[in-house]
Motif scaffolding. Sequence first.
Motif, PDB file in Angstrom:
ATOM      1  N   GLY A   1      83.597  30.387 109.128  1.00 26.65           N
ATOM      2  CA  GLY A   1      84.725  30.031 109.983  1.00 26.65           C
ATOM      3  C   GLY A   1      86.058  29.931 109.299  1.00 26.65           C
ATOM      4  N   ALA A   2      86.234  30.592 108.124  1.00 27.59           N
ATOM      5  CA  ALA A   2      87.504  30.521 107.421  1.00 27.59           C
ATOM      6  C   ALA A   2      87.821  31.870 106.771  1.00 27.59           C
ATOM      7  CB  ALA A   2      87.476  29.431 106.347  1.00 27.59           C
ATOM      8  N   THR A   3      89.118  32.141 106.622  1.00 28.69           N
ATOM      9  CA  THR A   3      89.594  33.358 105.966  1.00 28.69           C
ATOM     10  C   THR A   3      90.410  32.970 104.734  1.00 28.69           C
ATOM     11  OG1 THR A   3      89.642  34.716 107.975  1.00 28.69           O
ATOM     12  CG2 THR A   3      91.132  35.363 106.181  1.00 28.69           C
ATOM     13  N   GLU A   4      90.086  33.563 103.585  1.00 23.31           N
ATOM     14  CA  GLU A   4      90.825  33.296 102.351  1.00 23.31           C
ATOM     15  C   GLU A   4      91.871  34.388 102.147  1.00 23.31           C
ATOM     16  OE1 GLU A   4      90.088  32.079  97.656  1.00 23.31           O
ATOM     17  OE2 GLU A   4      88.436  32.875  98.871  1.00 23.31           O
ATOM     18  N   VAL A   5      93.114  33.978 101.926  1.00 22.56           N
ATOM     19  CA  VAL A   5      94.246  34.905 101.803  1.00 22.56           C
ATOM     20  C   VAL A   5      94.730  34.892 100.348  1.00 22.56           C
ATOM     21  CG1 VAL A   5      96.516  35.547 102.678  1.00 22.56           C
ATOM     22  CG2 VAL A   5      94.884  34.360 104.167  1.00 22.56           C
ATOM     23  N   PHE A   6      94.944  36.076  99.775  1.00 20.15           N
ATOM     24  CA  PHE A   6      95.442  36.206  98.402  1.00 20.15           C
ATOM     25  C   PHE A   6      96.882  36.721  98.482  1.00 20.15           C
ATOM     26  CE2 PHE A   6      90.886  36.557  98.271  1.00 20.15           C
ATOM     27  CZ  PHE A   6      90.531  35.743  97.199  1.00 20.15           C
ATOM     28  N   LEU A   7      97.808  35.970  97.870  1.00 26.21           N
ATOM     29  CA  LEU A   7      99.233  36.270  97.959  1.00 26.21           C
ATOM     30  C   LEU A   7      99.740  36.815  96.628  1.00 26.21           C
ATOM     31  CD1 LEU A   7     100.273  32.986  99.772  1.00 26.21           C
ATOM     32  CD2 LEU A   7      99.881  35.199 100.836  1.00 26.21           C
ATOM     33  N   GLY A   8     100.756  37.661  96.690  1.00 24.07           N
ATOM     34  CA  GLY A   8     101.372  38.219  95.488  1.00 24.07           C
ATOM     35  C   GLY A   8     102.869  38.346  95.694  1.00 24.07           C
TER      36      GLY A   8
ATOM     37  N   GLU B   1     103.789  39.673 101.613  1.00 22.37           N
ATOM     38  CA  GLU B   1     103.263  38.968 100.437  1.00 22.37           C
ATOM     39  C   GLU B   1     101.731  38.965 100.382  1.00 22.37           C
ATOM     40  OE1 GLU B   1     107.160  37.340 101.825  1.00 22.37           O
ATOM     41  OE2 GLU B   1     105.173  37.583 102.749  1.00 22.37           O
ATOM     42  N   VAL B   2     101.059  39.343 101.480  1.00 22.21           N
ATOM     43  CA  VAL B   2      99.593  39.315 101.515  1.00 22.21           C
ATOM     44  C   VAL B   2      99.041  40.548 100.796  1.00 22.21           C
ATOM     45  CG1 VAL B   2      97.551  39.394 102.985  1.00 22.21           C
ATOM     46  CG2 VAL B   2      99.504  37.973 103.627  1.00 22.21           C
ATOM     47  N   LYS B   3      98.356  40.314  99.687  1.00 22.95           N
ATOM     48  CA  LYS B   3      97.743  41.417  98.941  1.00 22.95           C
ATOM     49  C   LYS B   3      96.370  41.765  99.498  1.00 22.95           C
ATOM     50  CE  LYS B   3     101.233  41.814  96.271  1.00 22.95           C
ATOM     51  NZ  LYS B   3     102.155  42.952  96.487  1.00 22.95           N
ATOM     52  N   SER B   4      95.617  40.751  99.918  1.00 24.65           N
ATOM     53  CA  SER B   4      94.303  40.978 100.527  1.00 24.65           C
ATOM     54  C   SER B   4      93.856  39.677 101.187  1.00 24.65           C
ATOM     55  CB  SER B   4      93.279  41.419  99.473  1.00 24.65           C
ATOM     56  OG  SER B   4      93.084  40.411  98.495  1.00 24.65           O
ATOM     57  N   PHE B   5      92.862  39.806 102.081  1.00 25.60           N
ATOM     58  CA  PHE B   5      92.257  38.625 102.681  1.00 25.60           C
ATOM     59  C   PHE B   5      90.813  38.960 103.023  1.00 25.60           C
ATOM     60  CE2 PHE B   5      94.342  40.957 106.104  1.00 25.60           C
ATOM     61  CZ  PHE B   5      93.353  41.018 107.083  1.00 25.60           C
ATOM     62  N   VAL B   6      89.972  37.917 103.091  1.00 28.73           N
ATOM     63  CA  VAL B   6      88.545  38.141 103.314  1.00 28.73           C
ATOM     64  C   VAL B   6      87.975  36.993 104.122  1.00 28.73           C
ATOM     65  CG1 VAL B   6      87.940  37.052 101.107  1.00 28.73           C
ATOM     66  CG2 VAL B   6      86.323  38.606 102.197  1.00 28.73           C
TER      67      VAL B   6
ATOM     68  N   ARG C   1      99.291  31.106  95.364  1.00 27.23           N
ATOM     69  CA  ARG C   1      98.515  32.329  95.133  1.00 27.23           C
ATOM     70  C   ARG C   1      97.440  32.546  96.194  1.00 27.23           C
ATOM     71  NH1 ARG C   1     101.721  35.446  92.489  1.00 27.23           N
ATOM     72  NH2 ARG C   1     102.607  34.427  90.671  1.00 27.23           N
ATOM     73  N   THR C   2      96.925  31.451  96.771  1.00 26.19           N
ATOM     74  CA  THR C   2      95.877  31.564  97.779  1.00 26.19           C
ATOM     75  C   THR C   2      96.153  30.629  98.938  1.00 26.19           C
ATOM     76  OG1 THR C   2      94.497  29.889  96.693  1.00 26.19           O
ATOM     77  CG2 THR C   2      94.122  32.205  96.080  1.00 26.19           C
ATOM     78  N   LEU C   3      95.539  30.944 100.074  1.00 22.46           N
ATOM     79  CA  LEU C   3      95.681  30.144 101.286  1.00 22.46           C
ATOM     80  C   LEU C   3      94.378  30.309 102.063  1.00 22.46           C
ATOM     81  CD1 LEU C   3      97.892  28.451 102.754  1.00 22.46           C
ATOM     82  CD2 LEU C   3      98.434  30.508 104.052  1.00 22.46           C
ATOM     83  N   ILE C   4      93.763  29.197 102.487  1.00 24.98           N
ATOM     84  CA  ILE C   4      92.528  29.251 103.267  1.00 24.98           C
ATOM     85  C   ILE C   4      92.838  28.798 104.687  1.00 24.98           C
ATOM     86  CG2 ILE C   4      90.211  28.308 103.553  1.00 24.98           C
ATOM     87  CD1 ILE C   4      90.011  28.092 100.544  1.00 24.98           C
TER      88      ILE C   4
ATOM     89  N   ASP D   1     104.886  30.057 105.659  1.00 22.59           N
ATOM     90  CA  ASP D   1     106.241  30.081 105.092  1.00 22.59           C
ATOM     91  C   ASP D   1     106.367  29.102 103.923  1.00 22.59           C
ATOM     92  OD1 ASP D   1     107.005  31.987 106.914  1.00 22.59           O
ATOM     93  OD2 ASP D   1     107.924  30.581 108.309  1.00 22.59           O
ATOM     94  N   LEU D   2     105.756  27.912 104.059  1.00 22.96           N
ATOM     95  CA  LEU D   2     105.809  26.940 102.965  1.00 22.96           C
ATOM     96  C   LEU D   2     105.026  27.443 101.748  1.00 22.96           C
ATOM     97  CD1 LEU D   2     105.477  23.495 104.777  1.00 22.96           C
ATOM     98  CD2 LEU D   2     107.396  24.274 103.363  1.00 22.96           C
ATOM     99  N   ALA D   3     103.893  28.108 101.993  1.00 25.82           N
ATOM    100  CA  ALA D   3     103.111  28.659 100.881  1.00 25.82           C
ATOM    101  C   ALA D   3     103.919  29.702 100.115  1.00 25.82           C
ATOM    102  CB  ALA D   3     101.816  29.281 101.410  1.00 25.82           C
ATOM    103  N   ILE D   4     104.662  30.537 100.849  1.00 22.72           N
ATOM    104  CA  ILE D   4     105.496  31.556 100.199  1.00 22.72           C
ATOM    105  C   ILE D   4     106.633  30.888  99.428  1.00 22.72           C
ATOM    106  CG2 ILE D   4     106.991  33.548 100.581  1.00 22.72           C
ATOM    107  CD1 ILE D   4     103.954  33.982 101.035  1.00 22.72           C
ATOM    108  N   ALA D   5     107.262  29.873 100.033  1.00 25.14           N
ATOM    109  CA  ALA D   5     108.371  29.192  99.365  1.00 25.14           C
ATOM    110  C   ALA D   5     107.925  28.531  98.070  1.00 25.14           C
ATOM    111  CB  ALA D   5     108.988  28.147 100.306  1.00 25.14           C
TER     112      ALA D   5
END
Length: 341
Positions: A333-340, A318-323, A292-295, A284-288
Amino acid sequence: MKYEVGDEIIVLISNEEGRVVEIMSDKMVMIEVRGVKFPAYMDQIDFPYFQRFSKKPVVVEAKRPTVFLDNIPREKPKKSEIKVADGVWLVMIPKFSLDDFNDEIVENLKIYLVNKTECSYEFVYKQLFLSGTNFEIHNQVAGFQDFYLHDIAFESVNDSPSFHVDFSLATPEKKKAEHFETSLKLKPKQVFQRIEQMKEKNEPTLSYKLFDTYPDRPFEDKFELTGLAAKGFKIYKANEARQHLDPAREIIDLHIEKLVDDWQGLSNFEILNIQLKEFEKWYDLAIAHRQRTLILIHGIGKGKLKDELHELLKTKREVKSFVNQYDPRFGYGATEVFLGY
């Protein structure tokens, strides 16, 4: 079970070949690459079919240089023949050739921006690999026209290319949004499957829709705040709201020992709930803050937290893709999230 001990495999992120040495679970195997053994999820490896399309006896450059606009031969925009409104697309045209064994392979992909709407758009286009930006251009595409962007070598698909485009109307309209951002990230396995389907259906291109219609400007609900201020409520201007929020983070460690001190007595269900609530807080803080990205660091383990996070990410607008891929800092051990937005 998809794999058996002794199967030859290829690591999707690095394109290195190895073999399966142990079946750890229904989702993980132990693999050996160049004498080094390490665990991997099954969706991070594949049988080496992809090389039938990409392997070619060429000299691989040690480092891929950044391509600048001045070095790219320009092509004139081409008008689409059929003027049926169908959104804006990113289109890839594979260029085929024959290798020394007379087998058909893909040499490169020609990238086009295809505008199947009546509107003309200004756009800022960026194409990135894991190592950073590879190509960038700022230009305009008219209604019902195709705009050639650039080429990428087919073997570079192994580097998980991503495409980011920020659109704005060439002629601004009061009721339309000031700009609209969208992105696309490709996985090697998905591209391989799409080319197989393309050849089966005798289609000429790989097409990815970026959007159907350009969005409207967000509705602003105005009401009188003087009365609230008189009652002691704090009133902030909308354009200054972010400065009153807690700071956001780009890397979120969800290991339970990082979240609570006395966790040994908690059940698996309680631990998972704490981890998911922590994710929601930082998401929620990342969106506020319009990150653009969140790991998300979830570790390997049995994969329960990873699976729950991936299911939640699929529901987020808001999540466009994640990998979830190998990273030198976190392994798998981590997922990278791409936000739009």
